[in-house]
Design an enzyme around this catalytic site. Structure first.
Site, short mmCIF file in Angstrom:
data_model
loop_
_atom_site.label_atom_id
_atom_site.label_comp_id
_atom_site.label_asym_id
_atom_site.label_seq_id
_atom_site.Cartn_x
_atom_site.Cartn_y
_atom_site.Cartn_z
N GLY A 185 -0.87 -0.87 -1.24
CA GLY A 185 -1.53 -0.90 -2.54
C GLY A 185 -0.75 -1.77 -3.51
O GLY A 185 -0.02 -2.67 -3.08
N ASN A 186 -0.86 -1.45 -4.79
CA ASN A 186 -0.21 -2.32 -5.79
C ASN A 186 1.25 -1.93 -6.02
O ASN A 186 1.69 -0.82 -5.70
CB ASN A 186 -1.01 -2.31 -7.10
N VAL A 189 2.36 1.31 -8.24
CA VAL A 189 2.36 2.59 -7.51
C VAL A 189 3.42 2.55 -6.39
O VAL A 189 4.05 3.56 -6.09
CB VAL A 189 0.95 2.93 -6.96
N GLY A 190 3.66 1.37 -5.85
CA GLY A 190 4.73 1.22 -4.84
C GLY A 190 6.05 1.74 -5.38
O GLY A 190 6.81 2.42 -4.67
N GLU A 207 3.47 -1.96 1.63
CA GLU A 207 2.61 -3.12 1.88
C GLU A 207 1.92 -3.43 0.56
O GLU A 207 0.93 -2.79 0.21
CB GLU A 207 1.59 -2.78 2.99
N CYS A 241 -5.70 -8.61 0.34
CA CYS A 241 -4.32 -8.76 -0.15
C CYS A 241 -3.75 -10.13 0.15
O CYS A 241 -2.92 -10.64 -0.60
CB CYS A 241 -3.43 -7.68 0.44
P1 NAD Z 1 -5.82 1.92 -4.85
O1 NAD Z 1 -6.18 2.00 -6.30
O2 NAD Z 1 -6.76 2.44 -3.85
O3 NAD Z 1 -4.38 2.59 -4.69
C1 NAD Z 1 -3.73 2.68 -3.46
C2 NAD Z 1 -3.38 4.12 -3.17
O4 NAD Z 1 -2.44 4.59 -4.12
C3 NAD Z 1 -4.59 5.05 -3.23
O5 NAD Z 1 -4.58 5.90 -2.10
C4 NAD Z 1 -4.39 5.80 -4.51
O6 NAD Z 1 -4.92 7.10 -4.49
C5 NAD Z 1 -2.87 5.83 -4.66
N1 NAD Z 1 -2.44 5.91 -6.04
C6 NAD Z 1 -2.98 5.27 -7.11
N2 NAD Z 1 -2.29 5.57 -8.22
C7 NAD Z 1 -1.30 6.42 -7.88
C8 NAD Z 1 -0.23 7.07 -8.58
N3 NAD Z 1 -0.05 6.92 -9.88
N4 NAD Z 1 0.62 7.85 -7.86
C9 NAD Z 1 0.46 8.01 -6.53
N5 NAD Z 1 -0.53 7.41 -5.82
C10 NAD Z 1 -1.39 6.63 -6.46
O7 NAD Z 1 -5.57 0.42 -4.41
P2 NAD Z 1 -4.91 -0.76 -5.22
O8 NAD Z 1 -3.48 -0.48 -5.51
O9 NAD Z 1 -5.80 -1.20 -6.33
O10 NAD Z 1 -4.99 -1.86 -4.07
C11 NAD Z 1 -4.96 -3.19 -4.36
C12 NAD Z 1 -3.54 -3.72 -4.22
O11 NAD Z 1 -3.09 -3.47 -2.90
C13 NAD Z 1 -3.48 -5.23 -4.39
O12 NAD Z 1 -2.30 -5.56 -5.07
C14 NAD Z 1 -3.41 -5.73 -2.96
O13 NAD Z 1 -2.81 -6.98 -2.82
C15 NAD Z 1 -2.61 -4.65 -2.31
N6 NAD Z 1 -2.89 -4.61 -0.88
C16 NAD Z 1 -1.88 -4.90 -0.03
C17 NAD Z 1 -2.13 -4.91 1.34
C18 NAD Z 1 -1.07 -5.22 2.33
O14 NAD Z 1 -1.30 -4.98 3.50
N7 NAD Z 1 0.08 -5.71 1.93
C19 NAD Z 1 -3.41 -4.61 1.80
C20 NAD Z 1 -4.40 -4.31 0.89
C21 NAD Z 1 -4.13 -4.29 -0.46
#
Ligand code: NAD
Length: 453
Positions: A185-186, A189-190, A207, A241
């Site tokens: 994800g982003n 949150v990472g 990731e 991503c």
């Molecule tokens: P998302 O909003 O679905 O969040 C990802 C996960 O984090 C979800 O399961 C969500 O419930 C959880 N989450 C959200 N906020 C949280 C918090 N405050 N505390 C704990 N958990 C929380 O997805 P997103 O982040 O919008 O995804 C898009 C991002 O992910 C982009 O930056 C994209 O580049 C990246 N991405 C990376 C890869 C990779 O393989 N490297 C793949 C896909 C997406």
């Protein structure tokens, strides 16, 4: 109340899930779940992401089943201890590295490839011998609900659990004790995930995303470059991503490249992409508003149309992009493609090196020397030369980011190893027990040590 991590730990500790036969059966069941319910999954992807069925099949079904089938095929091989050599100091003895599971794994997935990005790491954790809790994204509600119904029907619930929910539920999970956390994800949150992992010294794989640049050199085959950029950019309506985020093109071939991009868009999606069955939609009104607003950063040379009632944003190519605009600061994660003129590849390399390490980097050139120069002088999670996205599809190339784009790589064997500890084991023979290694340390022994060490 017992937490889900504790419940699964009880199963894990019983040793019941350790045999390869259990892992193989679970992986086979996962393939069965995807194959028997393919139509329902594709319908759900269409509801949540307007995902074209063929695209959904390739990216979210076939890719997963092929990864899982490869894990099944290689299960024995990848779980076999590796013999390594033993130095003379440890003789007589034999050394090996024994892969062992870490315990209970948490996988948190995003919404853009909601089946794939959840199940591929889950499969790796199972093949490695772990119990797993998976948390699909709440943004893709239909997929999340479907998985929540199917996972317990096909997989062993005492060791493989699915928890639905958003921030509150994920926060609750992050308070529990896991042995590895795999988050996609982003980066914001990472950081939350990594901070939570500190408490139990839990290793994390992150990731993440970021801005993945494309360089188009003057010697590039412009037609092929444009088609491959267009495919990678407008797949899943830009919500990938490793989608090309922006293109730095040699000014001398800029017009020709943009012209070819226009042709590729028409070839792929027709003159009205909105009517195309091969073009997706933006996942939510919130994301639609964010991506639409980024359009301000440049002038639409191609596309530019939006329709909020359908969450539709046309495949859009932006020229005259203001370097200080928001579109050049944040990851676009949508179907807008800024084109930046450059005078040389050196200028592009300097730009890349002045910014956070990208998740992916793409260079189109007809000259090997230019490709080598770009690859050697920059840092990125992964690279495709003369293409986009495709390095992701090779299971022998671990996929992941570096720095701001993440840490740790998976796919293929590396996607199983990630969830294992390679336990070093030295087994010594008792047939001989030379006294050279023991005190008293005489001058004669010292001389021998000087020779053999
Ligand atoms: P998302 O909003 O679905 O969040 C990802 C996960 O984090 C979800 O399961 C969500 O419930 C959880 N989450 C959200 N906020 C949280 C918090 N405050 N505390 C704990 N958990 C929380 O997805 P997103 O982040 O919008 O995804 C898009 C991002 O992910 C982009 O930056 C994209 O580049 C990246 N991405 C990376 C890869 C990779 O393989 N490297 C793949 C896909 C997406």
């Amino acid at each position: 109340m017992t937490s889900v991590a504790d419940e699964l730990r009880t199963t894990y500790s019983s040793g019941r899930i350790r045999p390869l036969a259990w892992r193989k059966h679970q992986l086979e069941q996962m393939v069965k779940m995807l194959e028997e319910n393919e139509s329902e999954f594709l319908d759900a992807l269409a509801v949540d992401l307007g995902k074209p069925r063929v695209e959904g099949f390739i990216t979210d079904i076939a890719f997963v089943t092929s990864e899982v089938k490869s894990m099944i095929k290689n299960l024995k091989k990848w779980n076999k201890p590796e013999r390594v050599s033993t130095p003379i100091i440890a003789m007589p003895g034999k050394s090996r590295l024994a892969p062992e599971p870490v315990g209970v794994v948490l996988v948190i997935a995003p919404w853009n490839y909601p089946i794939h990005l959840l199940l591929v790491p889950v499969a790796g954790a199972i093949a490695a011998g772990n119990a797993v809790v998976m948390k699909p994204s709440e943004v893709t509600v239909t997929i999340s609900a479907l998985l929540a119904t199917l996972v317990p029907k096909y997989l062993d619930s005492s060791a493989i659990a699915l928890v639905e929910g958003g921030v509150a539920e994920t926060t609750d999970l992050l308070e529990q004790h896991f042995d590895h956390i795999f988050y996609t994800g982003n980066g914001t949150v990472g950081r939350v995930v990594m901070a939570a992992a500190v408490k139990n010294l839990t290793p994390v794989t992150l990731e993440l995303g970021g801005k993945s640049p494309v360089i188009v050199d003057a010697s590039a085959n412009l037609r092929v470059a444009a088609r491959r950029v267009a495919w990678g950019k407008w797949l899943n309506a830009g919500q990938t991503c490793i989608a090309p985020d922006y293109v730095m093109v040699d000014a001398s071939v800029r017009d020709g490249f943009v012209d070819e991009l226009g042709k590729a868009i028409t070839e792929f999606f027709g003159s009205e992409p909105k009517e195309s069955e091969s073009y997706g939609r933006i996942v939510s009104p919130h994301h639609f508003a964010r991506v639409s607003a980024l359009m301000e950063g440049g002038t639409a040379a191609i596309g530019g149309e939006t329709d909020s009632s359908e969450r539709y944003i046309a495949p859009t190519v932006l020229l005259d992009v203001d370097p200080s605009s928001q579109i050049m600061k944040e990851e676009i994660f949508g179907p807008l493609l800024p084109i930046i003129d450059i005078a040389s590849t050196d200028e592009a390399i300097d730009h890349i090196n002045a910014n956070p390490h990208p998740l992916a980097l793409y260079v189109f050139t007809g000259e090997k020397r230019v490709a080598a120069d770009v690859v050697n002088r920059t840092t990125a999670g992964g690279v495709t030369v003369n293409g986009t996205i495709m390095h992701f599809s090779n299971p022998n190339l671990p996929f992941g980011g570096i720095g701001e784009s993440g840490m740790g790589g998976y796919h293929g064997k590396s996607g199983v190893r990630l969830f294992q500890h390679l336990k070093p084991i030295l087994t010594r023979s008792t047939k001989m027990d030379p006294s050279i290694a023991y005190p008293p340390y005489t001058e004669r022994k010292a001389k021998i040590f000087r020779k053999v060490l």
